[in-house]
Design a protein around this motif. Structure first.
Motif, short mmCIF file in Angstrom:
data_model
loop_
_atom_site.label_atom_id
_atom_site.label_comp_id
_atom_site.label_asym_id
_atom_site.label_seq_id
_atom_site.Cartn_x
_atom_site.Cartn_y
_atom_site.Cartn_z
N ASP A 171 18.50 -2.04 -0.21
CA ASP A 171 17.61 -1.71 -1.39
C ASP A 171 16.76 -3.00 -1.85
N ARG A 174 14.10 -3.73 0.76
CA ARG A 174 13.05 -2.73 0.70
C ARG A 174 12.04 -3.12 -0.42
N GLU A 175 12.52 -3.66 -1.38
CA GLU A 175 11.54 -4.04 -2.66
C GLU A 175 10.85 -5.33 -2.16
N ARG A 176 11.67 -6.26 -1.60
CA ARG A 176 11.03 -7.55 -1.41
C ARG A 176 10.05 -7.24 -0.15
N ASP A 177 10.23 -6.40 0.89
CA ASP A 177 9.43 -6.09 1.70
C ASP A 177 8.07 -5.73 1.56
N LYS A 178 7.95 -4.94 0.16
CA LYS A 178 6.71 -4.39 -0.24
C LYS A 178 5.69 -5.42 -0.57
N LEU A 179 6.38 -6.73 -0.90
CA LEU A 179 5.49 -7.77 -1.46
C LEU A 179 5.11 -8.84 -0.05
N ILE A 181 3.77 -8.22 2.76
CA ILE A 181 2.22 -8.00 3.45
C ILE A 181 1.28 -8.49 2.44
N THR A 214 1.43 -6.72 9.94
CA THR A 214 2.22 -5.61 9.58
C THR A 214 2.84 -4.90 10.65
N SER A 218 6.94 -5.31 10.65
CA SER A 218 7.68 -4.19 9.98
C SER A 218 9.26 -3.94 10.39
N ASP A 220 10.88 -1.14 8.55
CA ASP A 220 11.01 -0.15 8.14
C ASP A 220 11.98 0.72 8.96
#
Length: 292
Positions: A171, A174-179, A181, A214, A218, A220
């Motif tokens: 989790d 995921r939060e860090r990955d949003k930042l 890019i 990206t 990625s 994901d």
């Protein structure tokens, strides 16, 4: 029910003629492997012992020790070796004739020579013996099973706790990955501006570079698969059948996803989080090695 491959069991059975003590201990092993120590006179029952234990235990290295006591005097028979006795008598007569000795050869004298008179166990009723031995083997197996269940429960709880830790780390990734890019785009745009000074940045080219980055960075899919593996882990641990081999394979898949994320990561914080996941997976894998 999760069971450990480590355990110990002891079983006893006796009647008025004989008694059995069966002791067994188990450690982790890829397959079911037996090492049985028992009296040679009972070796014909070894296969039955294996089959009886296999009803309860399916995996692990087992050392089985069987102690047998026979109290029945009627099972002993007195035997004489007349051929050997004749040899002793002939030898005595030869000595007597050679040295002109007095003939005082007697039964009591000859009987004292080694192996002239000896005791021998009568052939026993193998089915009667197995009935008693089976009881001791079954008791030892069941006691060992109980210990394996207790230890298995401890292993299960420990792995579930570590699973929750991995989910929490996923989790956070995921939060860090949003930042990642947006930060990459910002740094790239700034770098281009520094290189080209006052020349306007080509937005289409910048968008293409960000899109390529990206796609390359990625994670994901790896995060989704790792989350799925955590669900599988919990499901396997809830099964009634032995799941040791399933867990071995699952641990390999978990490691594969973590390694892929580590190789793709371009963010130091994500890399550190992935390393923490790998550390927890390794701890889970070590626990899995003890599960039947």
């Amino acid at each position: 029910m999760i069971k450990s491959m480590t355990g110990f069991g002891r079983g006893m059975a006796e009647d008025e003629k004989r008694s059995f003590l069966v002791e067994m201990r188990g450690v982790n092993h890829r397959y079911l492997d037996f090492s049985i120590r028992m009296p040679k006179s009972l070796m014909s029952l070894e296969d039955r012992v294996r089959k009886e234990i296999s009803k309860v235990i399916s995996r692990g290295k087992l050392d089985v020790f069987i102690t047998y006591r026979n109290y029945a005097k009627e099972d002993l028979a007195v035997q004489t070796n007349l051929h050997l006795a004749k040899g002793y008598v002939d030898a005595l007569n030869s000595i007597k004739d050679s040295f002109s000795l007095k003939d005082d050869i007697s039964v009591s004298l000859v009987s004292r020579f080694p192996d002239v008179i000896f005791t021998e166990e009568k052939e026993e009723n193998i089915e009667e013996i197995w009935s008693l031995l089976e009881e001791a083997v079954r008791e030892a197996s069941l006691k060992m099973l109980e210990m394996k269940k207790v230890e298995g429960t401890s292993l299960k709880n420990d792995m579930l706790q570590k699973k929750e830790g991995i989910i929490a780390l996923v989790d956070r990734i995921r939060e860090r990955d949003k930042l990642v890019i947006p930060l990459y785009k910002e740094r790239l745009e700034k770098r281009i501006e520094e290189l080209l000074e006052k020349v306007p940045v080509d937005e289409s080219r910048l968008a293409l570079e960000v899109a390529m980055f990206t796609d390359k960075a990625s994670i994901d899919e790896e995060l989704t698969r790792l989350s799925s593996h955590m669900e599988q882990l919990e499901n396997f641990l809830a099964e009634e059948e032995p799941v040791g081999r399933k867990l071995d394979f699952l641990a390999q898949e978990m490691n594969r996803e973590a390694n892929t994320m580590a190789s793709k990561s371009v963010d130091i914080e994500i890399t550190n989080l992935v390393l923490s996941i790998k550390n927890e997976i390794e701890k889970i894998r070590e626990q899995m090695q003890n599960i039947e």
